[in-house]
Motif scaffolding. Structure first.
Motif, PDB file in Angstrom:
ATOM      1  N   GLU A 155       0.823  -1.202   0.000  1.00  0.00           N
ATOM      2  CA  GLU A 155       0.000   0.000   0.000  1.00  0.00           C
ATOM      3  C   GLU A 155       0.859   1.254   0.000  1.00  0.00           C
ATOM      4  O   GLU A 155       1.857   1.345   0.702  1.00  0.00           O
ATOM      5  CB  GLU A 155      -0.900   0.001   1.251  1.00  0.00           C
ATOM      6  CG  GLU A 155      -1.834   1.199   1.315  1.00  0.00           C
ATOM      7  CD  GLU A 155      -2.769   1.147   2.526  1.00  0.00           C
ATOM      8  OE1 GLU A 155      -2.785   0.129   3.239  1.00  0.00           O
ATOM      9  OE2 GLU A 155      -3.478   2.157   2.738  1.00  0.00           O
ATOM     10  N   ILE A 156       0.402   2.219  -0.824  1.00  0.00           N
ATOM     11  CA  ILE A 156       1.014   3.554  -0.805  1.00  0.00           C
ATOM     12  C   ILE A 156      -0.028   4.509  -0.240  1.00  0.00           C
ATOM     13  O   ILE A 156      -1.128   4.617  -0.780  1.00  0.00           O
ATOM     14  CB  ILE A 156       1.396   4.026  -2.231  1.00  0.00           C
ATOM     15  CG1 ILE A 156       2.323   3.028  -2.922  1.00  0.00           C
ATOM     16  CG2 ILE A 156       1.990   5.425  -2.194  1.00  0.00           C
ATOM     17  CD1 ILE A 156       3.757   3.068  -2.497  1.00  0.00           C
ATOM     18  N   ILE A 157       0.307   5.171   0.869  1.00  0.00           N
ATOM     19  CA  ILE A 157      -0.624   6.132   1.463  1.00  0.00           C
ATOM     20  C   ILE A 157      -0.192   7.528   1.024  1.00  0.00           C
ATOM     21  O   ILE A 157       0.932   7.943   1.302  1.00  0.00           O
ATOM     22  CB  ILE A 157      -0.588   6.048   3.008  1.00  0.00           C
ATOM     23  CG1 ILE A 157      -0.898   4.621   3.457  1.00  0.00           C
ATOM     24  CG2 ILE A 157      -1.554   7.053   3.630  1.00  0.00           C
ATOM     25  CD1 ILE A 157      -0.564   4.354   4.914  1.00  0.00           C
ATOM     26  N   VAL A 158      -1.057   8.218   0.323  1.00  0.00           N
ATOM     27  CA  VAL A 158      -0.688   9.553  -0.140  1.00  0.00           C
ATOM     28  C   VAL A 158      -1.163  10.582   0.884  1.00  0.00           C
ATOM     29  O   VAL A 158      -2.355  10.788   1.071  1.00  0.00           O
ATOM     30  CB  VAL A 158      -1.268   9.849  -1.540  1.00  0.00           C
ATOM     31  CG1 VAL A 158      -0.760  11.203  -2.028  1.00  0.00           C
ATOM     32  CG2 VAL A 158      -0.864   8.744  -2.515  1.00  0.00           C
ATOM     33  N   ALA A 159      -0.210  11.205   1.558  1.00  0.00           N
ATOM     34  CA  ALA A 159      -0.538  12.161   2.630  1.00  0.00           C
ATOM     35  C   ALA A 159      -0.076  13.565   2.242  1.00  0.00           C
ATOM     36  O   ALA A 159       0.485  14.297   3.054  1.00  0.00           O
ATOM     37  CB  ALA A 159       0.091  11.721   3.939  1.00  0.00           C
ATOM     38  N   THR A 160      -0.327  13.936   0.992  1.00  0.00           N
ATOM     39  CA  THR A 160      -0.034  15.319   0.592  1.00  0.00           C
ATOM     40  C   THR A 160      -1.115  16.212   1.181  1.00  0.00           C
ATOM     41  O   THR A 160      -2.154  15.733   1.618  1.00  0.00           O
ATOM     42  CB  THR A 160      -0.020  15.449  -0.946  1.00  0.00           C
ATOM     43  OG1 THR A 160      -1.212  14.871  -1.470  1.00  0.00           O
ATOM     44  CG2 THR A 160       1.178  14.739  -1.541  1.00  0.00           C
ATOM     45  N   ASN A 161      -0.864  17.532   1.173  1.00  0.00           N
ATOM     46  CA  ASN A 161      -1.802  18.476   1.811  1.00  0.00           C
ATOM     47  C   ASN A 161      -3.166  18.502   1.117  1.00  0.00           C
ATOM     48  O   ASN A 161      -3.246  18.264  -0.081  1.00  0.00           O
ATOM     49  CB  ASN A 161      -1.208  19.884   1.790  1.00  0.00           C
ATOM     50  CG  ASN A 161      -0.062  20.018   2.755  1.00  0.00           C
ATOM     51  OD1 ASN A 161      -0.069  19.402   3.826  1.00  0.00           O
ATOM     52  ND2 ASN A 161       0.938  20.781   2.378  1.00  0.00           N
ATOM     53  N   PRO A 162      -4.224  18.824   1.876  1.00  0.00           N
ATOM     54  CA  PRO A 162      -5.553  18.915   1.248  1.00  0.00           C
ATOM     55  C   PRO A 162      -5.770  20.246   0.529  1.00  0.00           C
ATOM     56  O   PRO A 162      -6.785  20.894   0.684  1.00  0.00           O
ATOM     57  CB  PRO A 162      -6.505  18.770   2.446  1.00  0.00           C
ATOM     58  CG  PRO A 162      -5.739  19.292   3.597  1.00  0.00           C
ATOM     59  CD  PRO A 162      -4.288  19.019   3.335  1.00  0.00           C
ATOM     60  N   THR A 163      -4.795  20.661  -0.272  1.00  0.00           N
ATOM     61  CA  THR A 163      -4.911  21.861  -1.104  1.00  0.00           C
ATOM     62  C   THR A 163      -5.066  21.407  -2.552  1.00  0.00           C
ATOM     63  O   THR A 163      -4.884  20.218  -2.836  1.00  0.00           O
ATOM     64  CB  THR A 163      -3.637  22.700  -1.005  1.00  0.00           C
ATOM     65  OG1 THR A 163      -2.528  21.865  -1.389  1.00  0.00           O
ATOM     66  CG2 THR A 163      -3.401  23.204   0.409  1.00  0.00           C
ATOM     67  N   THR A 164      -5.380  22.342  -3.449  1.00  0.00           N
ATOM     68  CA  THR A 164      -5.503  21.931  -4.855  1.00  0.00           C
ATOM     69  C   THR A 164      -4.179  21.354  -5.349  1.00  0.00           C
ATOM     70  O   THR A 164      -4.163  20.404  -6.119  1.00  0.00           O
ATOM     71  CB  THR A 164      -5.923  23.107  -5.744  1.00  0.00           C
ATOM     72  OG1 THR A 164      -5.047  24.189  -5.532  1.00  0.00           O
ATOM     73  CG2 THR A 164      -7.333  23.559  -5.440  1.00  0.00           C
ATOM     74  N   GLU A 165      -3.040  21.913  -4.875  1.00  0.00           N
ATOM     75  CA  GLU A 165      -1.726  21.423  -5.301  1.00  0.00           C
ATOM     76  C   GLU A 165      -1.473  20.015  -4.753  1.00  0.00           C
ATOM     77  O   GLU A 165      -0.986  19.143  -5.469  1.00  0.00           O
ATOM     78  CB  GLU A 165      -0.622  22.374  -4.818  1.00  0.00           C
ATOM     79  CG  GLU A 165      -0.592  23.724  -5.521  1.00  0.00           C
ATOM     80  CD  GLU A 165      -1.690  24.683  -5.058  1.00  0.00           C
ATOM     81  OE1 GLU A 165      -2.331  24.407  -4.004  1.00  0.00           O
ATOM     82  OE2 GLU A 165      -1.935  25.689  -5.747  1.00  0.00           O
ATOM     83  N   GLY A 166      -1.826  19.820  -3.478  1.00  0.00           N
ATOM     84  CA  GLY A 166      -1.662  18.512  -2.866  1.00  0.00           C
ATOM     85  C   GLY A 166      -2.547  17.464  -3.524  1.00  0.00           C
ATOM     86  O   GLY A 166      -2.138  16.319  -3.716  1.00  0.00           O
ATOM     87  N   GLU A 167      -3.766  17.875  -3.872  1.00  0.00           N
ATOM     88  CA  GLU A 167      -4.697  16.959  -4.544  1.00  0.00           C
ATOM     89  C   GLU A 167      -4.177  16.577  -5.929  1.00  0.00           C
ATOM     90  O   GLU A 167      -4.258  15.424  -6.338  1.00  0.00           O
ATOM     91  CB  GLU A 167      -6.083  17.596  -4.687  1.00  0.00           C
ATOM     92  CG  GLU A 167      -6.893  17.657  -3.408  1.00  0.00           C
ATOM     93  CD  GLU A 167      -7.162  16.288  -2.806  1.00  0.00           C
ATOM     94  OE1 GLU A 167      -7.462  15.334  -3.549  1.00  0.00           O
ATOM     95  OE2 GLU A 167      -7.042  16.165  -1.571  1.00  0.00           O
ATOM     96  N   ALA A 168      -3.672  17.563  -6.666  1.00  0.00           N
ATOM     97  CA  ALA A 168      -3.141  17.282  -8.005  1.00  0.00           C
ATOM     98  C   ALA A 168      -1.973  16.309  -7.903  1.00  0.00           C
ATOM     99  O   ALA A 168      -1.838  15.376  -8.698  1.00  0.00           O
ATOM    100  CB  ALA A 168      -2.710  18.576  -8.693  1.00  0.00           C
ATOM    101  N   THR A 169      -1.134  16.504  -6.885  1.00  0.00           N
ATOM    102  CA  THR A 169       0.020  15.630  -6.680  1.00  0.00           C
ATOM    103  C   THR A 169      -0.447  14.208  -6.353  1.00  0.00           C
ATOM    104  O   THR A 169       0.071  13.226  -6.909  1.00  0.00           O
ATOM    105  CB  THR A 169       0.894  16.181  -5.526  1.00  0.00           C
ATOM    106  OG1 THR A 169       1.172  17.553  -5.793  1.00  0.00           O
ATOM    107  CG2 THR A 169       2.193  15.414  -5.409  1.00  0.00           C
TER     108      THR A 169
END
Lengths: 204, 366
Positions: free
Chosen positions: A144-158
Motif C-alpha cells: 500500500e502507498i498512502i498519499v498524505a499530501t496536503n488537502p490543497t488543490t496542489e496537494g490533490e493534483a500531486t
C-alpha cells in the motif's frame, strides 16, 4: 548608492533571500548579528556549515538525514509493506508524532504547482517506483502507498498524479481522510471542514 | 434582523444618528450632501467593506486617525447586538457588543443587498458580473461554497500557468494532455459542483421571480453553460471530461483554460430579448430589481428573514409608477433604505416612512 556599507548591505541581501523575511526583518537580523559577540556568531556560522556538510537526502526516501539511508529506511522494526508519501520532511515529523504509523516514508520535497514552475520532474518521485520491487525492499512486497499530501488543490493534483503513476503497477494507493480535528469542539470547526466531515461520514 | 440605529464618527462627512424605521427609510438631500455615504456606512457595518472604494482609509475624514461606524441590530425580540467597525489607517477592527470579533464571526450578523449603478453591471456588463452575482447568492445561503469557488479558481490559475509553460517549451499535445490530467480531474469535480449549485440557484430564483412586477414586459433568466449543445448536460462531469479531452490542442494553442464554469453565463431576457443588447436603461434597471427581489425571496425561504435592501438613486431612471410597484412589493418584507434628491419622491412615498434629511453629511432633525 548603498544605504549601508557594503558588508552590511550584503548581509541584509542574504537574509532577504530567506522565506518570510522582508526588508525590515532582514535589517533587524543583520544588526542583531552585528551586536553579538564574535564567538556567538562563530557558533552560528558553524551550525550553518555543519548542516550543509552533514545533512544529505536519504537515497531511498529523500528524507533529510545525517546517516544514509535514514533511520526510518534502515530500521529493522518498521513495516516495509507500506509507504507514506508526504510533501515535506516536517510532514513526516507530524505523522511520526502519532506513534501509530509504523511503515516507511517517501518525501517529494514539494507539490505540483505550475505557477511556481513545479512539474512532475521537479518532485523527488523518480526513486519511488523502484522501491516497489521486493529486491529493492529487503525482499518485501509493498502492499500500500498512502498519499498524505496536503488537502490543497496542489496537494490533490500531486496525489492524483501519483495514483495515476502507481495504479497500473497493481499496488493499492490510498488517500488520507479529511475532516474534523479530534478533541475540538464542533463549534470551533469552520464550515468548510464541517462540510467535508459531513460528506465523509461513516457508519458506527 | 433589523437595523435600529446607526451612527458614525469621522466616517466621511457623516454626523448624527439614524433611528431607523422597520420598513421604509428615505434618505433625502441635495446632491453631494452625503446621502450615499449613509448607505455606504450601513454596507460597511454589514460587510466590513465599501461599495465605493477598496481603499477603506479613504473613508476616514481628512485629518482624522480613527473612523467608527456603529449600529444597533435587533436580531430577535430578545436579542439586540451592537456592531462596530473601526478604521484606523490600513487596519479595521470589528466588535460585537464592545467585544472584538474575528471577521469570520462578525460576518453573518447583518445581510444587505445593494441596488446602485455598479450593480447594473449585472444586466449590462460582461458575464463575470453575472457569475459573481449567482455565486454571491449561493454563498449567502450555503457558505461552504466559498471554498469550492476558491479551489476552482486556483485550479484554473494553475492550469493556465501549465498551458502557458507547455506552449513556451513547445510540448506535444500528448505530453500536455498527460500533465493536465491531475488538474483536469479536480477541475471536473469542482466545476460539476459549481454547475449544479448554479443551476439549482437559478431554479430557485425562477420559482420566486416576479416576472411581471412592472407591468406587461416579462423578465426571464436562464443559466447558459458553455457545454450547451455539446452533449448530455444531465451528466455534466462526464460531458466536461469528454470535452476537455477533445480540446487539449485548442487549449494548448490558446494558452488558456477554454472550458468550465468560468466561461458560463446567465441570460437575462426582457420580453424574450437580450437585455444587454436591446434593453433601455429603464428596462435594465427594472430587470435588475426583479432579479434582486428574487434573491431576497430565496434568502428569505432559506433563512426565514430578509436582508436589508439598500437602494441608491433609484429615482434617477425609474419612473414613479415602477417605484410604487417596487415599494408595494417590499412593504412588510424588507427594511429598506432609499436615497433621493427629489422632494416629490418624499411627498409621494413618504407616508409611513422614516425620513432623514441630510445636509453636509449631518442628519437634520425636523
Amino acid at each position: 548608492m548603498l544605504e549601508y556599507s557594503e558588508p552590511v548591505a550584503k548581509l541584509i541581501d542574504e537574509f532577504k533571500r530567506l522565506p518570510g523575511v522582508g526588508h525590515k526583518s532582514a535589517q533587524r537580523l543583520a544588526f542583531y548579528i552585528l551586536r553579538r559577540p564574535e564567538a556567538e556568531v562563530e557558533n552560528f556560522i558553524e551550525a550553518l556549515r555543519e548542516v550543509k556538510e552533514k545533512i544529505v537526502f536519504c537515497d531511498v526516501c529523500n528524507n533529510l538525514t545525517d546517516v544514509n539511508p535514514c533511520m526510518y529506511c534502515a530500521s529493522p522494526t518498521r513495516d516495509r509493506s507500506m509507504i507514506c508519501v508526504v510533501e515535506e520532511p516536517y510532514n513526516l515529523v507530524a505523522i511520526e508524532k502519532t506513534r501509530s504509523y509504523k511503515g516507511l516514508y517517501h518525501i517529494l520535497h514539494g507539490s505540483l504547482s505550475p505557477i511556481r514552475g513545479v512539474g512532475p520532474d521537479e518532485l523527488m518521485l523518480a526513486n519511488l517506483i523502484p522501491r516497489l520491487m521486493p529486491q529493492n525492499n529487503e525482499g518485501i512486497d509493498v502492499q500500500e502507498i498512502i498519499v498524505a499530501t496536503n488537502p490543497t488543490t496542489e496537494g490533490e493534483a500531486t496525489a492524483n498524479y501519483i495514483a495515476r503513476l502507481l495504479k497500473p503497477l497493481g499496488v493499492r494507493v490510498t488517500r488520507i481522510a479529511m475532516g474534523m480535528p479530534v478533541g475540538a469542539d464542533l463549534e470551533f470547526v469552520d464550515e468548510v471542514t464541517m462540510d467535508k466531515a459531513m460528506t465523509n461520514r461513516h457508519d458506527i | 434582523m433589523l437595523l435600529e440605529s446607526l451612527d458614525a464618527q469621522n466616517f466621511r462627512n457623516l454626523e448624527g444618528k439614524l433611528y431607523c424605521g422597520k420598513n421604509l427609510n428615505i434618505i433625502f438631500g441635495e446632491n453631494g450632501q452625503g446621502k450615499t455615504n449613509w448607505l455606504e456606512a450601513i454596507y460597511l457595518l454589514a460587510t466590513t467593506k465599501s461599495f465605493k472604494t477598496v481603499r477603506l482609509q479613504e473613508a476616514i475624514r481628512f485629518g482624522e486617525e480613527l473612523a467608527i461606524v456603529r449600529g444597533s441590530i435587533q436580531q430577535s425580540a430578545e436579542i439586540r447586538r451592537n456592531m462596530q467597525v473601526a478604521l484606523q489607517g490600513n487596519t479595521k477592527t470589528l466588535a460585537i457588543n464592545n467585544k472584538k470579533e474575528t471577521i469570520h464571526r462578525y460576518l453573518g450578523e447583518l445581510h444587505t443587498i445593494v441596488f446602485n449603478s455598479d450593480e447594473l453591471e449585472i444586466v449590462r456588463g460582461g458575464a463575470e458580473a453575472r457569475r459573481k452575482f449567482l455565486d454571491g447568492g449561493i454563498v449567502s445561503i450555503y457558505p461552504p461554497f466559498v471554498q469550492t469557488l476558491a479551489d476552482y479558481n486556483r485550479v484554473i490559475r494553475q492550469k493556465n500557468s501549465l498551458l502557458q509553460s507547455a506552449q513556451e517549451n513547445g510540448f506535444s499535445v500528448e505530453k500536455t494532455a498527460e500533465l493536465l490530467e491531475p488538474w483536469n480531474e479536480q477541475l471536473i469535480a469542482l466545476a460539476a459542483r459549481i454547475y449544479k449549485a448554479r443551476i439549482r440557484y437559478v431554479e430557485r430564483l425562477q420559482e420566486v421571480l416576479e416576472k411581471k412586477l412592472f407591468g406587461k414586459e416579462e423578465v426571464s433568466i436562464r443559466y447558459v453553460s458553455t457545454l450547451e449543445g455539446k452533449g448530455d448536460l444531465s451528466d455534466y462531469a462526464a460531458l466536461l471530461e469528454e470535452r476537455l479531452k477533445l480540446r487539449v490542442q485548442a487549449e494548448l494553442a490558446s494558452g488558456h483554460s477554454l472550458i468550465g464554469t468560468h466561461r458560463d453565463d446567465l441570460d437575462i431576457l426582457f420580453d424574450g430579448h437580450d437585455l444587454r443588447k436591446y434593453g433601455s436603461s429603464g428596462q435594465q434597471r427594472s430587470a435588475l430589481l426583479i432579479i434582486q427581489l428574487a434573491t431576497l425571496s430565496v434568502y428569505h425561504l432559506q433563512n426565514h428573514e430578509y436582508p436589508l435592501f439598500l437602494l441608491d438613486d433609484i429615482d434617477a431612471e425609474l419612473d414613479y409608477r415602477r417605484i410604487g410597484q417596487l415599494l408595494e412589493f417590499l412593504s412588510g418584507k424588507t427594511q429598506t433604505f432609499i436615497t433621493t434628491s427629489k422632494e416629490s419622491f418624499v411627498e409621494r412615498f413618504g407616508a409611513g416612512a422614516e425620513i432623514f434629511t441630510i445636509e453636509n453629511g449631518a442628519v437634520k432633525t425636523l
